[in-house]
Design a protein around this motif. Structure first.
Motif, PDB file in Angstrom:
ATOM      1  N   GLN A   3       0.826  -1.203   0.000  1.00 53.09           N
ATOM      2  CA  GLN A   3       0.000   0.000   0.000  1.00 53.09           C
ATOM      3  C   GLN A   3       0.863   1.258   0.000  1.00 53.09           C
ATOM      4  O   GLN A   3       2.011   1.242   0.433  1.00 53.09           O
ATOM      5  CB  GLN A   3      -0.901   0.024   1.239  1.00 53.09           C
ATOM      6  CG  GLN A   3      -1.883  -1.124   1.330  1.00 53.09           C
ATOM      7  CD  GLN A   3      -2.786  -0.967   2.539  1.00 53.09           C
ATOM      8  OE1 GLN A   3      -3.208   0.138   2.883  1.00 53.09           O
ATOM      9  NE2 GLN A   3      -3.084  -2.068   3.198  1.00 53.09           N
ATOM     10  N   LYS A   4       0.278   2.338  -0.477  1.00 53.29           N
ATOM     11  CA  LYS A   4       0.971   3.613  -0.405  1.00 53.29           C
ATOM     12  C   LYS A   4       1.015   4.100   1.042  1.00 53.29           C
ATOM     13  O   LYS A   4       0.154   3.778   1.855  1.00 53.29           O
ATOM     14  CB  LYS A   4       0.265   4.652  -1.276  1.00 53.29           C
ATOM     15  CG  LYS A   4       0.467   4.451  -2.767  1.00 53.29           C
ATOM     16  CD  LYS A   4      -0.075   5.640  -3.549  1.00 53.29           C
ATOM     17  CE  LYS A   4       0.253   5.498  -5.034  1.00 53.29           C
ATOM     18  NZ  LYS A   4      -0.178   6.694  -5.808  1.00 53.29           N
ATOM     19  N   ILE A   5       2.044   4.891   1.354  1.00 48.41           N
ATOM     20  CA  ILE A   5       2.159   5.486   2.682  1.00 48.41           C
ATOM     21  C   ILE A   5       1.120   6.593   2.805  1.00 48.41           C
ATOM     22  O   ILE A   5       1.018   7.465   1.937  1.00 48.41           O
ATOM     23  CB  ILE A   5       3.572   6.057   2.897  1.00 48.41           C
ATOM     24  CG1 ILE A   5       4.611   4.943   2.780  1.00 48.41           C
ATOM     25  CG2 ILE A   5       3.673   6.748   4.253  1.00 48.41           C
ATOM     26  CD1 ILE A   5       6.043   5.446   2.736  1.00 48.41           C
ATOM     27  N   LYS A   6       0.354   6.564   3.875  1.00 44.82           N
ATOM     28  CA  LYS A   6      -0.730   7.528   4.064  1.00 44.82           C
ATOM     29  C   LYS A   6      -0.236   8.697   4.915  1.00 44.82           C
ATOM     30  O   LYS A   6       0.261   8.491   6.022  1.00 44.82           O
ATOM     31  CB  LYS A   6      -1.930   6.845   4.721  1.00 44.82           C
ATOM     32  CG  LYS A   6      -2.433   5.631   3.937  1.00 44.82           C
ATOM     33  CD  LYS A   6      -3.586   4.948   4.637  1.00 44.82           C
ATOM     34  CE  LYS A   6      -3.919   3.614   3.975  1.00 44.82           C
ATOM     35  NZ  LYS A   6      -4.283   3.764   2.564  1.00 44.82           N
ATOM     36  N   LEU A   7      -0.376   9.915   4.387  1.00 49.55           N
ATOM     37  CA  LEU A   7       0.079  11.120   5.073  1.00 49.55           C
ATOM     38  C   LEU A   7      -1.115  11.913   5.584  1.00 49.55           C
ATOM     39  O   LEU A   7      -2.101  12.096   4.872  1.00 49.55           O
ATOM     40  CB  LEU A   7       0.901  11.998   4.129  1.00 49.55           C
ATOM     41  CG  LEU A   7       2.071  11.337   3.387  1.00 49.55           C
ATOM     42  CD1 LEU A   7       2.765  12.361   2.501  1.00 49.55           C
ATOM     43  CD2 LEU A   7       3.059  10.713   4.363  1.00 49.55           C
ATOM     44  N   PHE A 224       5.143  -4.686  12.880  1.00 46.95           N
ATOM     45  CA  PHE A 224       3.712  -4.667  13.145  1.00 46.95           C
ATOM     46  C   PHE A 224       2.975  -4.563  11.815  1.00 46.95           C
ATOM     47  O   PHE A 224       3.445  -3.888  10.895  1.00 46.95           O
ATOM     48  CB  PHE A 224       3.342  -3.470  14.021  1.00 46.95           C
ATOM     49  CG  PHE A 224       4.014  -3.447  15.361  1.00 46.95           C
ATOM     50  CD1 PHE A 224       3.403  -4.001  16.474  1.00 46.95           C
ATOM     51  CD2 PHE A 224       5.271  -2.871  15.505  1.00 46.95           C
ATOM     52  CE1 PHE A 224       4.024  -3.979  17.711  1.00 46.95           C
ATOM     53  CE2 PHE A 224       5.909  -2.849  16.732  1.00 46.95           C
ATOM     54  CZ  PHE A 224       5.285  -3.410  17.839  1.00 46.95           C
ATOM     55  N   PRO A 225       1.820  -5.190  11.697  1.00 45.77           N
ATOM     56  CA  PRO A 225       1.044  -5.043  10.460  1.00 45.77           C
ATOM     57  C   PRO A 225       0.713  -3.587  10.137  1.00 45.77           C
ATOM     58  O   PRO A 225       0.746  -3.176   8.982  1.00 45.77           O
ATOM     59  CB  PRO A 225      -0.223  -5.857  10.751  1.00 45.77           C
ATOM     60  CG  PRO A 225       0.228  -6.914  11.711  1.00 45.77           C
ATOM     61  CD  PRO A 225       1.221  -6.204  12.597  1.00 45.77           C
ATOM     62  N   VAL A 226       0.387  -2.806  11.173  1.00 46.42           N
ATOM     63  CA  VAL A 226       0.032  -1.401  10.958  1.00 46.42           C
ATOM     64  C   VAL A 226       0.895  -0.519  11.855  1.00 46.42           C
ATOM     65  O   VAL A 226       1.008  -0.767  13.055  1.00 46.42           O
ATOM     66  CB  VAL A 226      -1.456  -1.135  11.281  1.00 46.42           C
ATOM     67  CG1 VAL A 226      -1.806   0.332  11.003  1.00 46.42           C
ATOM     68  CG2 VAL A 226      -2.359  -2.058  10.476  1.00 46.42           C
ATOM     69  N   VAL A 227       1.489   0.510  11.249  1.00 46.17           N
ATOM     70  CA  VAL A 227       2.339   1.433  12.004  1.00 46.17           C
ATOM     71  C   VAL A 227       1.919   2.871  11.711  1.00 46.17           C
ATOM     72  O   VAL A 227       1.667   3.237  10.559  1.00 46.17           O
ATOM     73  CB  VAL A 227       3.831   1.243  11.639  1.00 46.17           C
ATOM     74  CG1 VAL A 227       4.682   2.384  12.203  1.00 46.17           C
ATOM     75  CG2 VAL A 227       4.338  -0.095  12.158  1.00 46.17           C
ATOM     76  N   PHE A 228       1.835   3.666  12.766  1.00 44.60           N
ATOM     77  CA  PHE A 228       1.643   5.110  12.657  1.00 44.60           C
ATOM     78  C   PHE A 228       2.924   5.783  13.141  1.00 44.60           C
ATOM     79  O   PHE A 228       3.416   5.460  14.227  1.00 44.60           O
ATOM     80  CB  PHE A 228       0.485   5.586  13.537  1.00 44.60           C
ATOM     81  CG  PHE A 228      -0.870   5.094  13.126  1.00 44.60           C
ATOM     82  CD1 PHE A 228      -1.716   5.892  12.368  1.00 44.60           C
ATOM     83  CD2 PHE A 228      -1.307   3.833  13.510  1.00 44.60           C
ATOM     84  CE1 PHE A 228      -2.982   5.436  12.000  1.00 44.60           C
ATOM     85  CE2 PHE A 228      -2.565   3.366  13.152  1.00 44.60           C
ATOM     86  CZ  PHE A 228      -3.405   4.170  12.392  1.00 44.60           C
ATOM     87  N   ILE A 229       3.466   6.695  12.358  1.00 46.00           N
ATOM     88  CA  ILE A 229       4.589   7.521  12.804  1.00 46.00           C
ATOM     89  C   ILE A 229       4.026   8.902  13.100  1.00 46.00           C
ATOM     90  O   ILE A 229       3.520   9.587  12.207  1.00 46.00           O
ATOM     91  CB  ILE A 229       5.693   7.604  11.741  1.00 46.00           C
ATOM     92  CG1 ILE A 229       6.314   6.222  11.513  1.00 46.00           C
ATOM     93  CG2 ILE A 229       6.767   8.606  12.160  1.00 46.00           C
ATOM     94  CD1 ILE A 229       7.365   6.196  10.420  1.00 46.00           C
ATOM     95  N   ALA A 230       4.069   9.301  14.365  1.00 43.91           N
ATOM     96  CA  ALA A 230       3.485  10.575  14.788  1.00 43.91           C
ATOM     97  C   ALA A 230       4.574  11.621  15.020  1.00 43.91           C
ATOM     98  O   ALA A 230       5.727  11.292  15.272  1.00 43.91           O
ATOM     99  CB  ALA A 230       2.673  10.370  16.068  1.00 43.91           C
ATOM    100  N   LYS A 261       4.457  -3.790   8.202  1.00 44.31           N
ATOM    101  CA  LYS A 261       4.363  -4.903   7.259  1.00 44.31           C
ATOM    102  C   LYS A 261       3.274  -4.676   6.214  1.00 44.31           C
ATOM    103  O   LYS A 261       3.432  -5.070   5.060  1.00 44.31           O
ATOM    104  CB  LYS A 261       4.085  -6.208   8.019  1.00 44.31           C
ATOM    105  CG  LYS A 261       5.243  -6.654   8.899  1.00 44.31           C
ATOM    106  CD  LYS A 261       5.097  -8.091   9.361  1.00 44.31           C
ATOM    107  CE  LYS A 261       4.024  -8.232  10.415  1.00 44.31           C
ATOM    108  NZ  LYS A 261       3.982  -9.606  10.988  1.00 44.31           N
ATOM    109  N   ASP A 262       2.157  -4.063   6.605  1.00 40.37           N
ATOM    110  CA  ASP A 262       1.031  -3.881   5.681  1.00 40.37           C
ATOM    111  C   ASP A 262       0.733  -2.412   5.397  1.00 40.37           C
ATOM    112  O   ASP A 262       0.668  -2.001   4.246  1.00 40.37           O
ATOM    113  CB  ASP A 262      -0.243  -4.533   6.246  1.00 40.37           C
ATOM    114  CG  ASP A 262      -0.098  -6.024   6.470  1.00 40.37           C
ATOM    115  OD1 ASP A 262       0.755  -6.637   5.797  1.00 40.37           O
ATOM    116  OD2 ASP A 262      -0.826  -6.563   7.318  1.00 40.37           O
ATOM    117  N   THR A 263       0.537  -1.645   6.459  1.00 40.00           N
ATOM    118  CA  THR A 263       0.044  -0.279   6.307  1.00 40.00           C
ATOM    119  C   THR A 263       0.872   0.684   7.145  1.00 40.00           C
ATOM    120  O   THR A 263       1.194   0.395   8.299  1.00 40.00           O
ATOM    121  CB  THR A 263      -1.437  -0.181   6.757  1.00 40.00           C
ATOM    122  OG1 THR A 263      -2.208  -1.148   6.034  1.00 40.00           O
ATOM    123  CG2 THR A 263      -1.997   1.203   6.497  1.00 40.00           C
TER     124      THR A 263
END
Length: 313
Positions: A3-7, A224-230, A261-263
């Motif tokens: 998937q594309k990186i979501k900003l 982790f399947p889903v990561v948020f960088i804050a 890994k995913d998002t």
């Protein structure tokens, strides 16, 4: 990661936290903050599949407060060894004394910081108890001979760090220490070595269904399947110090990027509370270095207000 990186850019740190919480609730299929009902409706993700990463502890502490208020279960870890801080250094001091009754530095720390003894009281204690009996005396005459790491640590906590003296972060740290101790059985020496080596990593490995809040450093070696960088802003990512090594900061940011890994989401705020006042913030240069073909902007869809019912009288 396909998937594309979501900003996402928020107005301030509170709106950034609200976005993170909202997206996490969607990912797990719904969560009610009053009942704690995590139904995972039509979702392949649990809370433990999600991590929120940040460069500085200040950002992490702000997020921790927001997540606690939302009711979403979290575990908090950073790369500073909290065993060097009061009161947790008492755990290592007690174990050192357990392994070596001649360790006068550890004993003095326990007497001074743990039991708040003055010079006269310490002298009386040393005179009253022979070397090999001092730890037992400190622990209320409990015999730890043959006790495993977990039982030993529980005993130390009860004597020196009562649970009612710990805040939420302290309770998470206690949980991390006990979880690590349970893995080592009777091998207390190896447990102490492990705990001093990378305590923060063990915070992230507790097998509970909770979102991990971790510094970039603490996320090393984890996925982790889903990561948020804050907090992807100049002055935070990278940090703004006289001795800042930009290449090292860039490498840390890359470490954070590759935990997903995913998002992957990257969020920033236009304004954030600083040391004395609200500060204007700008998007991190590191985000600008990511090819635009790999990213997409996320917009918050605001629900229209409900029409006001016409009053008859």
């Amino acid at each position: 990661m396909t998937q594309k990186i979501k900003l996402f850019t928020a107005g301030d740190e509170h709106k950034e936290a609200a976005f993170l919480i909202s997206e996490i609730e969607k990912l797990v299929g719904g969560f009610h903050n009053l009942t704690g009902d995590n139904t995972h409706r039509d979702s392949s993700y649990g809370f433990s599949d999600i991590a929120v990463l940040f460069r500085t502890r200040a950002v992490g502490q702000s997020l921790l407060a927001s997540f606690k208020q939302s009711g979403i279960p979290v575990r908090f870890g950073d790369a500073s060894s909290f065993l060097s801080e009061y009161p947790f250094h008492l755990i290592t001091d007690a174990i050192k004394l357990y392994l070596n009754a001649k360790d006068m530095i550890a004993l003095d720390c326990l007497l001074t910081n743990g039991l708040k003894m003055g010079k006269k009281e310490k002298q009386e204690f040393l005179s009253a108890h022979p070397e090999e009996k001092r730890l037992a005396a400190l622990l209320g005459e409990q015999d730890l001979a043959g006790a495993g790491a977990e039982s030993t640590v529980k005993c130390i906590f009860e004597r020196f760090i009562p649970e009612d003296t710990l805040d939420d972060t302290g309770l998470l740290r206690k949980e991390a220490i006990l979880a690590t101790a349970a893995e080592y059985g009777a091998d207390i020496e190896q447990f102490l070595y492990k705990l001093q080596l990378d305590t923060y990593t063990d915070v992230a490995r507790i097998k509970t269904d909770a979102v991990s809040l971790l510094t970039f450093h603490a996320s090393k070696g984890l996925e982790f399947p889903v990561v948020f960088i804050a907090g992807a802003e100049e002055g935070i990512t990278p940090v703004s110090r006289k001795d800042t090594d930009i290449e090292e900061e860039r490498r840390l940011f890359y470490v954070a990027l590759t935990r997903a890994k995913d998002t992957l989401f990257i969020t920033n705020a236009r304004r954030r509370k600083g040391f004395r006042e609200i500060e204007e913030k700008f998007l991190s240069r590191f985000v600008g270095e990511i090819p635009s073909s790999l990213t997409e902007n996320v917009q918050v869809v605001r629900k229209p207000p409900k029409p006001e019912q016409m009053r008859l009288f």
